[in-house]
Every structure is written in C-alpha cells, then in structure tokens.
Design a protein around this motif. Structure first.
Motif, PDB file in Angstrom:
ATOM      1  N   ASP A  50     -12.172   0.833  -5.355  1.00 23.38           N
ATOM      2  CA  ASP A  50     -12.943  -0.014  -4.436  1.00 23.38           C
ATOM      3  C   ASP A  50     -12.540   0.227  -2.991  1.00 23.38           C
ATOM      4  OD1 ASP A  50     -14.426  -1.197  -6.434  1.00 23.38           O
ATOM      5  OD2 ASP A  50     -13.193  -3.003  -6.570  1.00 23.38           O
ATOM      6  N   SER A  51     -11.231   0.311  -2.746  1.00 26.28           N
ATOM      7  CA  SER A  51     -10.763   0.457  -1.366  1.00 26.28           C
ATOM      8  C   SER A  51     -11.099   1.826  -0.788  1.00 26.28           C
ATOM      9  CB  SER A  51      -9.258   0.201  -1.280  1.00 26.28           C
ATOM     10  OG  SER A  51      -8.525   1.208  -1.942  1.00 26.28           O
ATOM     11  N   ARG A  58     -19.156  -5.975  -2.523  1.00 27.07           N
ATOM     12  CA  ARG A  58     -18.092  -5.003  -2.261  1.00 27.07           C
ATOM     13  C   ARG A  58     -18.288  -4.314  -0.913  1.00 27.07           C
ATOM     14  NH1 ARG A  58     -17.243  -0.507  -6.788  1.00 27.07           N
ATOM     15  NH2 ARG A  58     -19.366   0.066  -6.182  1.00 27.07           N
ATOM     16  N   GLY A 103     -16.259  -4.617   2.624  1.00 28.84           N
ATOM     17  CA  GLY A 103     -15.725  -3.394   3.211  1.00 28.84           C
ATOM     18  C   GLY A 103     -15.984  -3.286   4.700  1.00 28.84           C
ATOM     19  N   SER A 121      -7.446  -1.325   4.273  1.00 28.34           N
ATOM     20  CA  SER A 121      -8.490  -1.698   3.319  1.00 28.34           C
ATOM     21  C   SER A 121      -7.934  -1.986   1.921  1.00 28.34           C
ATOM     22  CB  SER A 121      -9.549  -0.597   3.233  1.00 28.34           C
ATOM     23  OG  SER A 121      -8.991   0.618   2.758  1.00 28.34           O
ATOM     24  N   TYR A 163      -8.511  -5.352  -0.107  1.00 31.89           N
ATOM     25  CA  TYR A 163      -9.194  -5.301  -1.398  1.00 31.89           C
ATOM     26  C   TYR A 163      -8.314  -5.860  -2.507  1.00 31.89           C
ATOM     27  CZ  TYR A 163     -13.651  -3.087  -0.350  1.00 31.89           C
ATOM     28  OH  TYR A 163     -14.920  -2.852   0.095  1.00 31.89           O
ATOM     29  N   TYR A 213      -9.350  -9.371  -2.545  1.00 37.89           N
ATOM     30  CA  TYR A 213     -10.687  -9.362  -3.148  1.00 37.89           C
ATOM     31  C   TYR A 213     -10.557  -9.268  -4.665  1.00 37.89           C
ATOM     32  CZ  TYR A 213     -15.527  -7.575  -3.793  1.00 37.89           C
ATOM     33  OH  TYR A 213     -16.835  -7.375  -4.170  1.00 37.89           O
ATOM     34  N   ASN A 214      -9.640  -8.428  -5.123  1.00 35.92           N
ATOM     35  CA  ASN A 214      -9.400  -8.250  -6.548  1.00 35.92           C
ATOM     36  C   ASN A 214      -8.875  -9.534  -7.189  1.00 35.92           C
ATOM     37  OD1 ASN A 214      -7.489  -7.366  -8.937  1.00 35.92           O
ATOM     38  ND2 ASN A 214      -8.861  -5.624  -8.609  1.00 35.92           N
TER      39      ASN A 214
END
Length: 416
Positions: free
Chosen positions: A128-129, A344, A348, A356, A360, A363-364
């Motif tokens: 994701d990052s 996502r 970002g 990042s 993230y 976010y996770n």
C-alpha cells in the motif's frame, strides 16, 4: 489518458498475486480443511471454530500493533522493498508449508497459518505504501483502482483453477479430498510468487527519510513525534476517523454475507457462486470508480460509495429469497473494491510522501481494528430482534457516522 507505466503494472500485479491466497486459502479452503483435520483428531466442532477465530485474531493483531513501527522502519532509503520482500517471502514460504503439514497435525496447521497471515498482512502494508512511489497525486486514484480491480480478477482465476480440481474429484481421482486442499495451498503459493516477483525485484522507492546509524531507535523517535503532533495532520486524522466507521461496515457486510445467506436457507453451492460473481463484478467497477474520481473528484466518489452502502443496508430489510440475495450481492460488488481503492489513494495524497509507510501503518491499524465493531453490532441486533436481516440493516449507523465525519472533514485544496 496516459498509459500506465511498467512500474505501475508491477505494483498492480502484486494485488493479483496475493489475492489467490486471500480467496483460496483464507476464505474458501483452509477453514473447511482445518475443521476436517481437527475433527479427525478428536477436537470438538466448538473448539476448532474457537481456535480458528483465535488464530485469525492473533495473526492480524500482531501486524496491526507493529504496523506503524514497521512502516517507520521502511521509510529509510531502499528499505521499503526489503521489508516488502521479507514479509512476502514469509507469507509464500509458509503457504507452501501448509501443504506439507501431516493431515493429523491441526496445531501445526494453525501455527503455520498464523505465520502466513502475518506475511500476507505485513506485505500488504508495504505494498500500500508503495503507491506514493509509483504514482503521483493525479495518478493515484486510477492506479489504486486498477490494483483492486486486477486483484479481484486474479483471485477469481486462481479460485477457478481450484474449483476445477474440486469438481473433477481431484483431477479424475489423482487427488483425494485432502490432496485437493493441499493442491490449493501450493497453487496459492506459486500464484503469489510468480506475479509478485516483478515488484519484489524492481520496486523503486522514490521517497524516503534521511538515513541514520540506528534505524530502530530513530523510528521509535519519529513515531513518538508523529503521535505528539497529530494536531498538525488534522485532515488526515479526521479522514482516518471517517474511514474507521465506513470501512467497518464494508468489511462486516462481506464477512457476514454467507451467514445471513445461510439463515435465508440459501444452499452452499449458491453461496459459492454468489461469491465468485461478486468478485467478477468488483473487477470492472473498481476501475470505474477510479474513472469517476478523475471526473467528479475522489471525495465525491467516496461519498457516493458510502451512500450506496447505506442503501445496501436498508435493502437488507427486504431479503426474503435467493433473488433478493443476488440483488444485494451485485450491489456490494459494484462498490466494495472502488470504495477501498479510493480510500487508499485519497489517504496517499494526504500523507507526507517521505513517511508514507509509517502513516500507512496507522491506516492499517484502523482498517484491521474496525472489523471488531461491525460484527458486534450485527450480533447484538440479530439476537435482540431474532432477524439477521435487521442485524445487517443496523450497519447503516456505521456508514451514516462515517459519511458525517467525511463530509465535515476540514479540507485543503484537493489535488485531483
């Protein structure tokens, strides 16, 4: 519209790669296989179900708690790919190892599964990052949407290969029922390594923090500073609160769908077919969401997705037949990938690019911990009313709260 770059396709196919693990191992095969192995070993149905739940919670909890620190460690030069490869390699190796566990060893099956789940979840954090490295702010929605869309398609294709083995009775008797399950684990591992390999080899980290002699100590210091200065990231924090609520609803609807379908008397074969069709529908609609975000803005498209889910919750009150369940499933398929993809990419654009992975990580955490509240709401309301459809409808409160937070979020000029 410009073509996607080679680096972006490498990133996109990582989602294709590990979706085979997600749908074949985690969703379709290993839960049933584990129950059969545990039963043959003399474990009661109640205990095997409880242990399966504990294993999933434990694996998810480990990665979730460590996510911000792991992310901070990955923000140093050339570190992101290294951490991606460590966790992806762990996930692939232990998925392969699932096929080597003797059929009577249910405990080893659980232990190895927990390890593979940690590899899968950790790999997704760094994947994701990487979005901030492979796409600029204007490209993020499209690239993220393609990632989710291709992930659904890849998962479906891997699942179809497994179904071919299942429906042909182990390729005309070459494999017994246990052999088919072990074949599915090998399939998921091979699928994962083949399609993840390009990003694992060629992923390029564009943004990073300054190198340091002691990355662990410096990562802990940076993490502490971020938490202390959260007020400097008001829009980001506000978004994460909104995300916590509405993504909880999204995840709960998907995880509780089969239980609700069973309560309606829908056959297992029909439920499996619905699952396949939802994945197939999610492929083009995830990409469509990216297109809409470019046309009408990411913010409005996410709001549209939340409102559609509000409608899905209310429609659940009218579930009485297989036809009604199909309509609900199709509606879910139109929006589940798109709303996750745009969340996502929206996130970002809010995070500092050189940090990042650390952000993230937060976010996770919220994405994982949000999965706790929704099932509890469904359970309480279902027990109170005696109707699982009313329990599903009660999730509308999560989408409503998420929508209110999202609409009232402090804004800066959106780079769309």
């Amino acid at each position: 519209m410009k073509k996607l770059t080679k680096q972006q396709w490498q990133w996109i196919f990582y989602d294709w790669a590990n979706s085979g693990y997600g749908i074949v191992v985690v969703t379709a095969v290993l839960p049933v296989y584990f129950k059969a192995v545990a039963k043959n070993a003399g474990l009661s149905a109640a205990n095997s179900t409880a242990y399966w739940g504990y294993a999933n919670s434990f694996g998810t909890l480990i990665v979730s708690v460590l996510a911000p620190l792991l992310g901070a460690l990955a923000d140093y030069p050339h570190a992101k790919k290294r951490w991606l490869n460590i966790f992806t390699g762990l996930g692939i190796a232990l998925t392969f190892a699932l096929a080597l566990v003797p059929t009577g060893q249910w405990l080893w099956l659980l232990v190895i599964y927990i390890g593979s789940l940690i590899g899968y979840s950790g790999g997704n954090l760094f994947y994701d990052s990487f979005l901030t490295d492979v796409a600029n702010d204007k490209q993020m929605d499209r690239v993220s949407s393609y990632g989710y869309g291709m992930g659904y398609l890849g998962g479906v294709l891997a699942f179809i290969i497994f179904l071919a083995a299942q429906l042909s009775h182990g390729f005309n008797g070459l494999l017994d029922s246990y052999g088919v399950a072990k074949f599915s684990f090998l399939l998921a591992a091979v699928w994962w390594i083949i399609f993840a390999w390009p990003l694992m080899c060629h992923g390029k980290q564009v943004y990073s923090v300054a190198a340091t002699a002691n990355p662990l100590k410096d990562s802990l210091r940076r993490l502490k500073l971020t938490i202390q200065h959260l007020n400097n990231y008001r829009q980001l924090v506000w978004f994460l609160v909104a995300y916590f609520f509405y993504i909880d609803g999204v995840d709960t609807i998907f995880t509780m769908a089969t239980v609700i379908g069973t309560d309606l008397g829908i056959k297992t074969t029909d439920l499996m077919l619905v699952l396949l069709v939802v994945q197939l529908i999610a492929f083009p609609f995830s990409i469509l969401y990216g297109w809409l975000a470019n046309k009408i803005s990411t913010r409005y498209t996410i709001m549209m997705g939340i409102i559609i889910y509000l409608g899905i919750c209310l429609y659940a009150l009218n579930l009485h037949s297989l036809r009604d369940f199909w309509i609900l499933a199709i509606l879910v398929g139109t929006s589940q990938g798109g709303i996750q993809a745009l969340s996502r990419s929206y996130f970002g654009r809010l995070v500092p690019k050189d940090e990042s992975s650390e952000f993230y990580g937060f976010y996770n955490i919220l994405g994982k911990f949000s999965a706790i509240l929704g099932p509890v709401i469904v359970g309480i309301v279902t027990q109170w009313t005696g109707k699982s459809t009313v329990g599903a409808a009660s999730l509308s409160i999560l989408f409503l709260i998420g929508l209110i937070f999202f609409m009232t979020m402090p804004l800066r000029k959106e780079k769309n």
